[in-house]
Scaffold this active site. Structure first.
Site, PDB file in Angstrom:
ATOM      1  N   SER A   1       0.884  -1.172   0.000  1.00 27.75           N
ATOM      2  CA  SER A   1       0.000   0.000   0.000  1.00 27.75           C
ATOM      3  C   SER A   1       0.916   1.214   0.000  1.00 27.75           C
ATOM      4  O   SER A   1       2.111   1.103   0.312  1.00 27.75           O
ATOM      5  CB  SER A   1      -0.856  -0.030   1.273  1.00 27.75           C
ATOM      6  OG  SER A   1      -1.412   1.240   1.547  1.00 27.75           O
TER       7      SER A   1
ATOM      8  N   TYR B   1      -2.934  -1.284  10.114  1.00 36.51           N
ATOM      9  CA  TYR B   1      -2.835  -1.527   8.660  1.00 36.51           C
ATOM     10  C   TYR B   1      -1.469  -1.089   8.133  1.00 36.51           C
ATOM     11  O   TYR B   1      -0.797  -1.827   7.409  1.00 36.51           O
ATOM     12  CB  TYR B   1      -3.963  -0.762   7.962  1.00 36.51           C
ATOM     13  CG  TYR B   1      -4.056  -1.017   6.481  1.00 36.51           C
ATOM     14  CD1 TYR B   1      -4.563  -2.218   6.000  1.00 36.51           C
ATOM     15  CD2 TYR B   1      -3.659  -0.052   5.563  1.00 36.51           C
ATOM     16  CE1 TYR B   1      -4.661  -2.451   4.630  1.00 36.51           C
ATOM     17  CE2 TYR B   1      -3.755  -0.274   4.194  1.00 36.51           C
ATOM     18  CZ  TYR B   1      -4.264  -1.479   3.739  1.00 36.51           C
ATOM     19  OH  TYR B   1      -4.363  -1.708   2.381  1.00 36.51           O
TER      20      TYR B   1
HETATM   21  P1  NAP Z   1     -11.474  -6.462  -0.769  1.00 42.42           P
HETATM   22  O1  NAP Z   1     -12.319  -6.107  -1.918  1.00 42.42           O
HETATM   23  O2  NAP Z   1     -12.023  -6.402   0.610  1.00 42.42           O
HETATM   24  O3  NAP Z   1     -10.822  -7.903  -1.041  1.00 42.42           O
HETATM   25  C1  NAP Z   1     -10.056  -8.564  -0.066  1.00 42.42           C
HETATM   26  C2  NAP Z   1     -10.509  -9.991   0.007  1.00 42.42           C
HETATM   27  O4  NAP Z   1      -9.703 -10.688   0.991  1.00 42.42           O
HETATM   28  C3  NAP Z   1     -11.961 -10.097   0.479  1.00 42.42           C
HETATM   29  O5  NAP Z   1     -12.682 -11.040  -0.279  1.00 42.42           O
HETATM   30  C4  NAP Z   1     -11.771 -10.552   1.907  1.00 42.42           C
HETATM   31  O6  NAP Z   1     -12.902 -11.224   2.453  1.00 42.42           O
HETATM   32  C5  NAP Z   1     -10.589 -11.463   1.774  1.00 42.42           C
HETATM   33  N1  NAP Z   1     -10.044 -11.842   3.068  1.00 42.42           N
HETATM   34  C6  NAP Z   1     -10.014 -11.111   4.204  1.00 42.42           C
HETATM   35  N2  NAP Z   1      -9.522 -11.811   5.204  1.00 42.42           N
HETATM   36  C7  NAP Z   1      -9.225 -13.033   4.730  1.00 42.42           C
HETATM   37  C8  NAP Z   1      -8.723 -14.215   5.313  1.00 42.42           C
HETATM   38  N3  NAP Z   1      -8.418 -14.286   6.618  1.00 42.42           N
HETATM   39  N4  NAP Z   1      -8.546 -15.304   4.536  1.00 42.42           N
HETATM   40  C9  NAP Z   1      -8.870 -15.263   3.219  1.00 42.42           C
HETATM   41  N5  NAP Z   1      -9.365 -14.173   2.616  1.00 42.42           N
HETATM   42  C10 NAP Z   1      -9.549 -13.068   3.369  1.00 42.42           C
HETATM   43  O7  NAP Z   1     -10.194  -5.494  -0.720  1.00 42.42           O
HETATM   44  P2  NAP Z   1      -9.235  -4.955  -1.900  1.00 42.42           P
HETATM   45  O8  NAP Z   1      -9.359  -3.495  -1.887  1.00 42.42           O
HETATM   46  O9  NAP Z   1      -9.441  -5.713  -3.138  1.00 42.42           O
HETATM   47  O10 NAP Z   1      -7.820  -5.303  -1.255  1.00 42.42           O
HETATM   48  C11 NAP Z   1      -6.959  -6.295  -1.793  1.00 42.42           C
HETATM   49  C12 NAP Z   1      -5.550  -6.011  -1.277  1.00 42.42           C
HETATM   50  O11 NAP Z   1      -5.153  -4.725  -1.729  1.00 42.42           O
HETATM   51  C13 NAP Z   1      -5.465  -5.985   0.244  1.00 42.42           C
HETATM   52  O12 NAP Z   1      -4.229  -6.563   0.644  1.00 42.42           O
HETATM   53  C14 NAP Z   1      -5.461  -4.506   0.546  1.00 42.42           C
HETATM   54  O13 NAP Z   1      -4.836  -4.221   1.779  1.00 42.42           O
HETATM   55  C15 NAP Z   1      -4.686  -3.972  -0.627  1.00 42.42           C
HETATM   56  N6  NAP Z   1      -4.891  -2.553  -0.859  1.00 42.42           N
HETATM   57  C16 NAP Z   1      -6.117  -2.058  -1.169  1.00 42.42           C
HETATM   58  C17 NAP Z   1      -6.253  -0.693  -1.371  1.00 42.42           C
HETATM   59  C18 NAP Z   1      -7.559  -0.072  -1.708  1.00 42.42           C
HETATM   60  O14 NAP Z   1      -7.626   1.173  -1.740  1.00 42.42           O
HETATM   61  N7  NAP Z   1      -8.619  -0.839  -1.971  1.00 42.42           N
HETATM   62  C19 NAP Z   1      -5.137   0.154  -1.273  1.00 42.42           C
HETATM   63  C20 NAP Z   1      -3.919  -0.396  -0.962  1.00 42.42           C
HETATM   64  C21 NAP Z   1      -3.790  -1.745  -0.772  1.00 42.42           C
HETATM   65  P3  NAP Z   1     -13.936 -10.331   3.356  1.00 42.42           P
HETATM   66  O15 NAP Z   1     -14.594  -9.394   2.401  1.00 42.42           O
HETATM   67  O16 NAP Z   1     -14.860 -11.349   3.931  1.00 42.42           O
HETATM   68  O17 NAP Z   1     -13.078  -9.625   4.381  1.00 42.42           O
END
Ligand code: NAP
Length: 238
Positions: free
Chosen positions: A128, A141
């Site tokens: 991130s 985070y």
């Molecule tokens: P997202 O749409 O919430 O997708 C994350 C997925 O991981 C969800 O399906 C979530 O399930 C699942 N997950 C959570 N805990 C888990 C566990 N213990 N075991 C298996 N799966 C699990 O979020 P995203 O925005 O796509 O994020 C993906 C990655 O990008 C993450 O590492 C996040 O930190 C990173 N990121 C995102 C952003 C942003 O702005 N969106 C920015 C920087 C970095 P649940 O929905 O049930 O929790």
């Protein structure tokens, strides 16, 4: 898009039930890779809470059984929520580290023998912009994301002699189910991030997936140990 660029590659993508992970899985598949998907929920090949002690070993075994090998891992599963430091719950702090860091470590550890055997393995972690900077309410985070960048650099050092690259994509504010509640509840937060990026918009999951696909490809064979901001230029003004 380079159709067929990843032909012959066999990848695990976690967090593939939602957001960035789903987009990464789709993009790698579109480029010709076989993809084995995992998440705690959603339409994926392997459903598990990846913080369970043996979940990542079971995931790698299931992926090998299905695909016959493994050369690429992209752990995208993650959690985030705003919690002020005062009154911050111990259990939530630990949970963030377990999902965003410890599960990534375990997946990479379990995949390592297969990546080494392949000779051109790829690890792309998802950090991130908070892998480099901090932000209010994001102490857990940001700690987890700093750690995953450091982890990735050390993995790059250790596995480079085996032809394995390890890189960390550092997204800015991306419009996904993770960020939707904050953007819905705090429209000014959305406006802030749209304005902060010189490209004047939030990122989309596909913006991240396209970069991950490049890093998984032969084109990125000499890129390793590197954190790459994919943030529309937002951090240029930090
Ligand atoms: P997202 O749409 O919430 O997708 C994350 C997925 O991981 C969800 O399906 C979530 O399930 C699942 N997950 C959570 N805990 C888990 C566990 N213990 N075991 C298996 N799966 C699990 O979020 P995203 O925005 O796509 O994020 C993906 C990655 O990008 C993450 O590492 C996040 O930190 C990173 N990121 C995102 C952003 C942003 O702005 N969106 C920015 C920087 C970095 P649940 O929905 O049930 O929790």
């Amino acid at each position: 898009m380079s159709a067929g660029r990843l032909a012959g590659r066999r990848a695990i993508v976690t967090g593939a039930g939602s957001g960035i992970g789903a987009a990464v899985a789709a993009r790698l598949a579109a480029d010709g890779a076989q993809v084995f998907t995992a998440d705690i929920q959603g339409e994926v090949d392997f459903i598990a809470d990846l913080t369970e002690a043996d979940a990542n070993a079971r995931l790698v075994a299931a992926a090998i059984e299905r695909m016959g090998g493994l050369d690429t891992v992209v752990p995208c599963a993650g959690i985030s929520a705003f919690h002020p430091l005062e009154g911050h719950d111990d259990a939530y702090f630990q949970r963030v580290l377990d999902v965003n860091l410890v599960a990534v470590f375990r997946l990479v550890r379990e995949a390592t023998p297969h990546l080494k055997a392949h000779g051109a393995g790829r690890i792309v972690t998802i950090g991130s912009t908070t892998s480099t900077y901090g932000d209010e309410g994001l102490c857990a985070y940001s700690a987890s994301k700093h750690a995953v960048l450091g982890f990735t650099k050390s993995v790059a050092a250790e596995l480079g002699p085996f032809g394995v690259t390890a890189t960390c994509v550092q997204p800015g504010a991306i419009d996904t189910p993770m960020t939707a509640p904050a953007f819905d509840q705090m429209p000014e937060y959305r406006t802030f991030w749209e304005g902060k990026a010189p490209l004047r918009r939030l990122g989309q999951a596909g913006d991240i997936a396209d970069v991950v696909a490049f890093l998984c490809s032969e084109d990125a064979r000499f890129v390793s140990g590197h954190g790459l901001w994919v943030d529309g230029g937002a951090m240029v003004r930090h």
